[in-house]
Design an enzyme around this catalytic site. Structure first.
Site, short mmCIF file in Angstrom:
data_model
loop_
_atom_site.label_atom_id
_atom_site.label_comp_id
_atom_site.label_asym_id
_atom_site.label_seq_id
_atom_site.Cartn_x
_atom_site.Cartn_y
_atom_site.Cartn_z
N GLU A 44 0.81 -1.23 0.00
CA GLU A 44 0.00 0.00 0.00
C GLU A 44 0.83 1.27 0.00
O GLU A 44 0.45 2.26 -0.60
CB GLU A 44 -0.93 0.08 1.23
CG GLU A 44 -1.78 -1.12 1.47
CD GLU A 44 -1.20 -1.95 2.57
OE1 GLU A 44 -0.03 -2.34 2.45
OE2 GLU A 44 -1.91 -2.22 3.55
N ASP A 78 -1.72 -4.93 3.82
CA ASP A 78 -1.77 -5.33 5.23
C ASP A 78 -2.61 -6.58 5.44
O ASP A 78 -3.56 -6.85 4.70
CB ASP A 78 -2.36 -4.18 6.06
CG ASP A 78 -1.37 -3.03 6.22
OD1 ASP A 78 -0.18 -3.24 5.94
OD2 ASP A 78 -1.79 -1.92 6.59
N ASP A 84 -5.26 -7.72 6.91
CA ASP A 84 -6.58 -7.58 7.51
C ASP A 84 -7.62 -7.48 6.41
O ASP A 84 -7.31 -7.62 5.22
CB ASP A 84 -6.63 -6.37 8.45
CG ASP A 84 -6.28 -5.06 7.74
OD1 ASP A 84 -6.15 -5.06 6.50
OD2 ASP A 84 -6.14 -4.04 8.43
N GLU A 112 -9.24 -4.93 5.24
CA GLU A 112 -9.00 -3.81 4.35
C GLU A 112 -7.89 -4.16 3.35
O GLU A 112 -8.00 -3.89 2.16
CB GLU A 112 -8.60 -2.58 5.16
CG GLU A 112 -8.86 -1.25 4.48
CD GLU A 112 -10.31 -0.84 4.54
OE1 GLU A 112 -10.70 0.03 3.75
OE2 GLU A 112 -11.06 -1.38 5.36
N TYR A 119 2.19 -5.84 13.33
CA TYR A 119 1.01 -5.15 12.80
C TYR A 119 0.18 -4.58 13.94
O TYR A 119 -0.06 -5.24 14.95
CB TYR A 119 0.17 -6.12 11.97
CG TYR A 119 -0.90 -5.46 11.18
CD1 TYR A 119 -0.61 -4.41 10.32
CD2 TYR A 119 -2.22 -5.88 11.28
CE1 TYR A 119 -1.60 -3.79 9.58
CE2 TYR A 119 -3.22 -5.27 10.53
CZ TYR A 119 -2.90 -4.23 9.69
OH TYR A 119 -3.88 -3.61 8.96
N ARG A 142 -2.99 -3.36 14.12
CA ARG A 142 -4.46 -3.45 14.19
C ARG A 142 -4.83 -4.86 14.60
O ARG A 142 -4.89 -5.77 13.77
CB ARG A 142 -5.10 -3.06 12.86
CG ARG A 142 -4.89 -1.59 12.52
CD ARG A 142 -5.61 -1.19 11.24
NE ARG A 142 -5.39 0.23 10.96
CZ ARG A 142 -4.41 0.71 10.20
NH1 ARG A 142 -3.56 -0.13 9.64
NH2 ARG A 142 -4.28 2.00 10.01
N HIS A 157 -4.05 -12.00 14.31
CA HIS A 157 -2.74 -11.36 14.43
C HIS A 157 -2.25 -11.43 15.86
O HIS A 157 -3.02 -11.55 16.81
CB HIS A 157 -2.83 -9.89 14.01
CG HIS A 157 -3.52 -9.69 12.70
ND1 HIS A 157 -3.09 -10.25 11.55
CD2 HIS A 157 -4.63 -8.98 12.40
CE1 HIS A 157 -3.90 -9.91 10.57
NE2 HIS A 157 -4.84 -9.14 11.05
#
Length: 886
Positions: free
Chosen positions: A9, A83, A85, A87, A313, A315, A359
């Site tokens: 990203e 990432d 997740d 998203e 990570y 989140r 995670h």
């Protein structure tokens, strides 16, 4: 040999990963999402209830997508590495749609994920490349569609009933509801009086070593006041009676209880815990915390090592850590602190029942990179947050702290039997507290206990009274939410997920539904428009904006992610409820903008009853005798202060912190001017790799309040103020609109060379460029792109010269030169789109200026080159069209 293409990203992440993968890989960045729902249409199929979204390439990303397509066509393999997740999975899916335009291309595409950006983790991820997880994509897509359905179908109702430009968010409205309901609790709160009674005592017959005990009961019953948690007396009368008796009482130790208490370390950080601790300890708001953590995760330049990912990570709602990381922490603890700080076995931590365990917790990627060893490579905010994460992780694998706790019960015998109690503790072993001190929202009894030190006391020992300390108190309402407590409340209620908390908090502030007062650690106050919007939405959509239902939806999104529920089934159930409420709301929602409520208040001018009405800035009182058609009718109005949040609290009066932080790297964002107005930009806009975070500002946000200048208006005598206008700052009279004086930057001693009447003033065009024009406009249309100078040309005797600045210096030149005349006569940008217009203008000038003057003289050195700090970043077209960062 063709290289493999890796797409992430962000440029920072691309730089770090590129270093680990080597020359056989080309790493490029998508700069976030490349596809989204269209802006001007709901973009979701509703007639057949398929809920299929219409995805388009995000405006401004067309060039980037073309660039990625060209790179993909030449690549042997394509690895999508956003990432790990929902998203990130959605970004990968959208990249696959754009790059996999043929069967051959689709075969080359694989997904890789890693929880930390280290050489080992990245290389391991490429050995376990997989297909895109459609369940994860469906979960993210469902959330996006849910938010679109609510936003695009409820917001128009608010425009119609309240004010244009308002918007409704599915989760944000629920967060706003919490803040509004808390504010109303505070407004309705009635304080209750209570008295505490402390006695300062010391052992009788010994060297005075005093301590303070608190009254807990009378005649064997607890001293209690309704709604008060601490033992207390109800009023001053009862307090005085107790004091009068106790001054003559006999005091002695009734019981001494000694025990050892352990205080265990906390688990490594989850996202919400990091946000809360960062707010309490560092004063970072949620956006700043997540921005700094993002950069620590993606990679920071660590001297000879180059770009290194420092944390895992960020989140996550799981406290789990990998066995390797735990062993690393244990090795560091034993070698650095000693065996006494190391538990016999690793300390396990379990998350909540409904927590996602995809995670690990947030931890350092290498525990041997201590905060001190890399401090010189980090910015101030990076160093503070990394230290917080590192210490919390290390402390989580250390031994508990141990305290000797003593509780002493004291009897005071008079006409009544009074019970007092005091507790104190002595640290025996610091344990994990050697590294990390846990932060708390409020001080509790344990904190008081740990702060007390008691003399050696024995059962039956007599005590001497030194002083009685009665103190009056009043119960206080629950505190307003700050960022830490709001995140905690959202997490406990299951509203949103760790990755959405920052967006929720930012959105309700950006929409001006709440304001935060009290500096960095300030608390949220709902605005009047926020309260009105909340009331309308909750009243007309009781099901959709219910806190319990919103939490239920989060659980269903988790089920979609795990493959337990179809995304269309969730949307079908949701839309059934939503559609019913929408139809009722369209008919029954009251129109606030047309509100006229009769009140008992009277007009100060004519005595007529006042009406409560709604205006551009909220509710106000207006005279009922006002008539638009009658110019002589009463026009009295006054502000309505009732029902609005109390802004006179101490926390609201604290100095404000208006700084805004980049959500990508956490640095303080700066205000810039672009082709489309003011915007906020990260100061790292031109760095390598760049941090191109921007946020557009609303028209209201762009307008700074007028600033007094100390000068007086030459027309009316009122003070001049500095204002923010469409084309920049200007100075005008504070008496506007009665006095329309605007101070202009005039060329002294020079009249317009065309009309000879007007002065020459500096102007700013819509695109931001400066030019000079006659103040007698529109009667005189003289303009010049260069500053006129009141000097005659020594060659052709032109009454004035022009000043221009080049890289080689500052020059004076004659307006009768061919280039100058042609530029002045050529059409301005956008004024004429026909082919050859500029050529015709130059030819026209050439016909008039038959003998051009070649006079030119260098008069000074050039100014220093512009920098990002002085002029702001160059905003390209695609950047200017980016969506606001929120």
């Amino acid at each position: 040999m063709s290289k493999s293409l890796v797409i992430v990203e962000s440029p920072a992440k691309a730089k770090t990963i590129g270093k680990y993968l080597g020359k056989d890989f080309e790493v490029q960045a998508s700069i976030g999402h490349i596809m989204d729902l269209p802006k001007n249409d709901i973009g979701v199929e509703l007639k057949k209830r398929t809920f299929e979204p219409t995805l388009i390439v995000s405006p401004g990303k067309e060039k980037l997508v073309d660039q990625l397509k060209r790179a993909a066509a030449k690549a042997a393999h394509i690895y999508l590495a956003p990432d790990p997740d929902r998203e990130g999975e959605a970004i990968a899916a959208h990249l696959a749609i754009q790059l996999g335009t043929s069967a051959a291309q689709r075969k080359k595409i694989q997904r890789v994920t890693f929880n930390e950006i280290t050489k080992k983790a990245v290389e391991e991820a490429f050995h376990h490349a997989r297909d895109i997880d459609q369940d994860l994509v469906d979960a993210q897509q469902t959330r996006r569609v849910l938010d679109r359905l609510v936003g695009y179908q409820v917001s128009p109702l608010l425009w119609d009933k309240v004010r244009r430009g308002l918007s409704a968010g599915r989760v944000q409205t629920v967060a706003l509801r919490l803040i509004v309901e808390r504010e109303r609790e505070i407004g309705a709160f009635k304080p209750i009086e209570y008295w505490t009674l402390d006695a300062q005592l010391h052992p009788q017959g010994r060297t005075p070593e005093s301590f303070t005990a608190r009254l807990t009961g009378i005649d064997g019953k607890r001293a209690a006041v309704e709604t008060v948690n601490t033992p207390a007396l109800p009023n001053g009368v009862s307090s005085k009676e107790a004091v009068a008796e106790l001054e003559k009482a006999a005091w002695n130790v009734r019981a001494v209880d000694k025990k050892q208490r352990k205080r265990n370390p906390s688990a490594p950080f989850t996202t919400s815990q990091l946000q809360q601790d960062s707010a309490r300890k560092l004063g970072f708001n949620v956006r700043r915390t997540m921005g700094v953590a993002q950069r620590l995760y993606e990679g920071v330049e660590i001297g000879p090592e180059g770009s290194v990912g420092l944390i895992t990570y960020m989140r996550t709602d799981s406290p789990r850590c990998s066995p390797e990381s735990i062993q690393g922490a244990r090795t560091w603890i034993q070698s650095t602190l000693g065996a006494k700080y190391l538990p016999a076995a690793p300390v396990p931590y379990k998350g909540k029942k409904d927590a996602q365990d995809a995670h690990e917790a947030i931890r350092p990627t290498d525990v041997n990179r201590t905060p001190e060893s890399i401090a010189k490579y980090l910015s101030a905010e990076q160093q503070k947050l990394y230290e917080l994460i590192w210490k919390r992780f290390v402390a989580s694998q250390m031994t508990p702290a141990v305290f000797d706790v003593t509780t002493v019960d004291i009897a005071a015998k008079a006409r009544h039997a009074y019970d007092f109690r005091v507790s104190g503790s002595v640290p025996v072993f610091d344990g994990f507290l050697k590294v990390y001190e846990v932060s708390k929202e409020k001080k509790d009894e344990e904190d008081d206990e740990l702060g007390n030190r008691l003399p050696a006391l024995s059962e039956g020992e007599k005590l001497a009274l030194e002083e009685l300390k009665p103190e009056q108190h009043f119960t206080e309402p629950t505190s307003r939410y700050n960022e830490a407590s709001l995140v905690k409340e959202l997490e406990e209620r299951g509203i949103g997920r760790p990755s959405t908390y920052a967006s929720i908090i930012n959105t309700i502030q950006d929409r001006e539904y709440v304001v935060k007062h009290g500096g960095a650690r300030g608390r949220f106050y709902p605005t009047e428009i926020g309260m009105v919007v909340c009331d309308l939405l909750v009243k007309n959509f009781p099901y959709i904006f219910d806190t319990a239902y919103t939490a239920t939806l989060e659980g269903e999104l988790d089920d979609i992610e795990e493959g337990k529920e179809k995304w269309t089934d969730l949307l079908g159930g949701f839309y059934t409820h939503f559609e019913k409420e929408l139809k009722v709301a369209e008919k029954k929602m009251e129109s606030i903008k047309a509100m006229e409520i009769k009140t008992d208040e009277k007009c100060d001018l004519c005595g007529s009853p006042l009406l409560l009405k709604w205006g551009k800035f909220g509710t106000f009182f207006a005279c009922s005798a006002y008539d638009k058609k009658d110019k002589n009718s009463c026009t009295f109005t006054k502000e309505n202060t009732a029902g609005k949040p109390d802004m006179n609290t101490p926390e609201a009066q604290e100095a404000e912190q208006n700084e805004e932080y980049c959500e990508n790297c956490g640095r303080v964002m700066v205000l810039r001017r672009g082709p489309f107005g003011m915007f906020m930009s990260c100061p790292g806009y031109s760095e390598d790799p760049p941090c191109k975070t921007i946020r557009k500002l609303s028209q209201k946000q762009q307008q700074k309040p007028p600033q007094p200048t100390g000068e007086m208006c030459p027309l009316c005598g009122k003070e001049l103020v500095l204002r923010q206008g469409a084309y920049g700052e200007f100075v005008s009279c504070s008496g506007y609109p009665k006095c329309k004086y605007v101070k202009q930057n005039l060329i002294e001693g020079m009249k317009c060379p065309k009309c000879g009447v007007g002065d020459l003033a500096e102007r700013k065009a819509r695109r931001g460029n400066i030019f000079w024009g006659c103040t007698n406009y529109p009667k005189c249309d003289f303009t010049s792109n260069y500053k006129p100078v009141a000097k005659k040309c020594p060659k052709c005797k032109s009454p004035y010269l022009l000043e221009k600045t080049l890289k080689s210096g500052v020059y004076l030149f004659c307006p009768n030169s061919k280039p100058a005349a042609a530029e002045e006569a050529a059409p301005k940008k956008g004024a004429a789109a026909k082919k050859g217009a500029a050529k015709k203008a130059v030819a026209k000038v050439a016909a008039v200026v038959t003998e051009p003057c070649e006079y030119e003289k260098r008069i000074g050195d050039p100014p220093p080159p512009p920098t990002v700090e002085t002029h702001g970043p160059v905003v390209e077209k695609e950047d200017a069209e980016l969506q606001p960062v929120s």
